[in-house]
Design a protein around this motif. Structure first.
Motif, PDB file in Angstrom:
ATOM      1  N   GLY A 102       7.457  17.079  -3.931  1.00  0.00           N
ATOM      2  CA  GLY A 102       8.453  16.355  -3.367  1.00  0.00           C
ATOM      3  C   GLY A 102       7.826  15.144  -2.520  1.00  0.00           C
ATOM      4  N   GLY A 103       6.653  15.320  -2.116  1.00  0.00           N
ATOM      5  CA  GLY A 103       5.922  14.605  -0.888  1.00  0.00           C
ATOM      6  C   GLY A 103       5.970  13.192  -1.614  1.00  0.00           C
ATOM      7  N   ALA A 104       6.215  12.945  -2.776  1.00  0.00           N
ATOM      8  CA  ALA A 104       5.788  11.622  -3.466  1.00  0.00           C
ATOM      9  C   ALA A 104       6.730  10.600  -2.980  1.00  0.00           C
ATOM     10  N   ASN A 105       7.982  10.960  -2.588  1.00  0.00           N
ATOM     11  CA  ASN A 105       8.815   9.608  -2.085  1.00  0.00           C
ATOM     12  C   ASN A 105       8.188   9.054  -0.846  1.00  0.00           C
ATOM     13  N   LEU A 106       7.486   9.751  -0.155  1.00  0.00           N
ATOM     14  CA  LEU A 106       6.574   9.107   1.084  1.00  0.00           C
ATOM     15  C   LEU A 106       5.613   8.172   0.587  1.00  0.00           C
ATOM     16  N   LYS A 107       4.931   8.649  -0.448  1.00  0.00           N
ATOM     17  CA  LYS A 107       3.765   7.763  -0.955  1.00  0.00           C
ATOM     18  C   LYS A 107       4.593   6.494  -1.596  1.00  0.00           C
ATOM     19  N   VAL A 108       5.497   6.569  -2.259  1.00  0.00           N
ATOM     20  CA  VAL A 108       6.292   5.436  -2.688  1.00  0.00           C
ATOM     21  C   VAL A 108       6.431   4.422  -1.634  1.00  0.00           C
ATOM     22  N   LEU A 109       6.943   4.911  -0.628  1.00  0.00           N
ATOM     23  CA  LEU A 109       7.326   4.040   0.738  1.00  0.00           C
ATOM     24  C   LEU A 109       5.900   3.403   1.148  1.00  0.00           C
ATOM     25  N   GLU A 110       4.903   4.338   1.338  1.00  0.00           N
ATOM     26  CA  GLU A 110       3.670   3.920   1.934  1.00  0.00           C
ATOM     27  C   GLU A 110       3.059   2.636   1.070  1.00  0.00           C
ATOM     28  N   GLN A 111       3.158   2.775  -0.421  1.00  0.00           N
ATOM     29  CA  GLN A 111       2.517   1.712  -1.197  1.00  0.00           C
ATOM     30  C   GLN A 111       3.541   0.733  -1.341  1.00  0.00           C
ATOM     31  N   LEU A 112       4.781   0.795  -1.111  1.00  0.00           N
ATOM     32  CA  LEU A 112       5.692  -0.443  -1.258  1.00  0.00           C
ATOM     33  C   LEU A 112       5.332  -1.173   0.040  1.00  0.00           C
ATOM     34  N   ASP A 113       5.167  -0.602   1.091  1.00  0.00           N
ATOM     35  CA  ASP A 113       4.879  -1.516   2.607  1.00  0.00           C
ATOM     36  C   ASP A 113       3.473  -2.099   2.219  1.00  0.00           C
TER      37      ASP A 113
END
Length: 452
Positions: free
Chosen positions: A279-290
């Motif tokens: 579930g924590g993957a959505n935060l990793k997507v945001l970090e990588q998007l930034d």
């Protein structure tokens, strides 16, 4: 806790730790161990049967895996039909999905109204719970606070060890109702204690849906638009369930198989969902998007985006893990239906806003990643966007704090966890206990005085 030791001893401890806990990969090949309970072709090892959910991403054609567009069924109903049914009459759908998962059937108007009343009546936290369990023990991580709070509810229940179907159902609905409130309260306390910001505590409104309740409790002025609540409701619907094999649901079933109480099983599921591989993957997507936003000058330039994705896969950029977050799934191959549905709605809502360009950038990453992945790795594996690709940015568009992204996943998935606990408890009678082969040879005991 930090150990007060010098660098030499610290390095020695580290080396001993690695040596004692690392197994040579050749042993897994020698004994044909299915690591991660995965077969060699990436499919999951069959561990059980379920009537709750079907996650379908491929078919086996004469022994060969054939990719298809992803399909997701809750109790036999297509997620597309469930979402379209809700949208066609412009109503909130999470409560309807939760009822379906818990009771095994779609509710009538009367049944749905009654279920909504029961949820509203059970949202209030027990007397003293907020002060003792949340306010006096703030946490930087909301997921940890959710897990601790679910365990703490055991102490407030009249008969927490009861195992009757009626008690199991009551416990499930009670936790399902309270979890959004616990999340919002934990966040407000975290803001005050760690961020030095004001804490806003609002009275519950029984007429609000789950999505509306969340937005209402989080925002200082309690203001939200109907469209915002509908988008959050859609996200909750999509995250409510995803089969028995996903890590957190399997965790819930494993604990249930031991005969433990529901609070322990649900708390463990939250702990599993917290992980960045789940579930924590959505935060990793945001970090990588930034990171991509900051390091790609022209977001419309496919060549520049491809160059960045190549660096990411080569472990030369982003967090250097070599992963494009939001891409790929254990079951889905050509598409993830949750991502397809969420992307369509999110793009419509983002039009004309500051988020439109960011969603277009994510769309480019989704489109180009399979091409770059094949070029860099030589792997022909099908690669599609999963729901995490778009859910995080949706939360930003809804002004939901990023530290709540995974917590909202847990709030939604509680319905699925409860359904799987019911099924495991009622259907299965054996504790889940897979085998591990020991490869350490026997050693002679050495007296303490003779050890070097």
């Amino acid at each position: 806790m930090k150990l007060n030791i010098d660098d030499n001893i610290r390095n020695e401890i580290r080396e001993e730790f690695l040596q004692s806990n690392t197994i040579d990969p050749k042993f897994y090949q020698r004994y044909d161990v299915k690591r991660g309970l995965r077969n060699a072709d990436g499919t999951g090892v069959l561990a059980g049967l379920t009537n709750i959910c079907n996650v379908h991403g491929y078919i086996m054609n004469e022994g060969e895996k054939q990719n298809i567009d992803g399909e997701l069924y809750f109790r036999g109903y297509s997620i597309y039909d469930l979402v379209n049914g809700v949208e066609s009459s412009d109503r909130f759908g999470y409560e309807e999905v939760a009822y379906l998962l818990l009771m095994g059937k779609l509710p009538s108007l009367h049944e749905l109204a009654g279920f909504n009343r029961i949820l509203a009546q059970n949202r209030e936290l027990p007397a003293g719970f907020f002060e003792d369990m949340i306010l006096k023990a703030p946490s930087k991580n909301i997921m940890n606070k959710l897990a601790r709070s679910i365990l703490a509810l055991y102490s407030y229940a009249e008969n927490p060890e009861a195992r009757t179907p009626e008690q199991e159902l009551y416990t499930a609905v009670s936790i399902l109702a309270k979890l959004p409130v616990i999340m919002a309260d934990a966040y407000q306390v975290k803001r005050r204690f760690y961020d030095n910001m004001s804490m806003y505590m609002h009275q519950l409104r029984p007429e609000e849906s789950t999505a509306e309740t969340i937005l209402s409790l989080l925002r200082p002025d309690r203001a939200y638009t109907y469209e915002e609540a509908k988008l959050l409701d859609l996200i909750l619907m999509l995250h409510a369930e995803h089969g028995g094999g996903n890590n957190s649901t399997f965790t819930c079933r494993v604990l249930t198989s031991s005969g433990t109480d529901p609070y322990s099983a649900y708390s463990a599921a939250v702990g599993s969902l917290k992980g960045p591989r789940h579930g924590g993957a959505n935060l990793k997507v945001l970090e990588q998007l930034d990171y991509i936003k900051a390091n790609v000058r022209n977001w419309s330039d496919d060549g520049e985006i491809c160059d960045m994705l190549k660096k990411i896969l080569a472990k030369e950029a982003s967090d250097r893990a070599g992963l494009i977050y939001g891409m790929g799934h254990a079951v889905y191959t050509l598409s993830d239906p949750r991502a397809v549905i969420l992307k369509k709605t999110a793009f419509e809502m983002a039009k004309g806003t500051e988020y439109e360009a960011q969603f277009e950038l994510l769309n480019s990453i989704e489109r180009l990643s399979p091409i770059v992945f094949k070029e860099v790795t030589g792997n022909e594996k099908a690669l599609c966007a999963n729901v995490d690709m778009y859910s995080g940015l949706c939360y930003r568009m809804l002004s939901i704090p990023e530290e709540l992204a995974t917590a909202l996943f847990a709030v939604s998935r509680m319905a699925g966890w409860c359904a799987h606990r019911f099924e495991e408890k009622m259907t299965c009678s054996r504790i889940i206990r897979p085998a591990y082969k020991a490869i350490r040879s026997q050693r002679e005991y050495v007296d303490l005085a003779d050890r070097s």
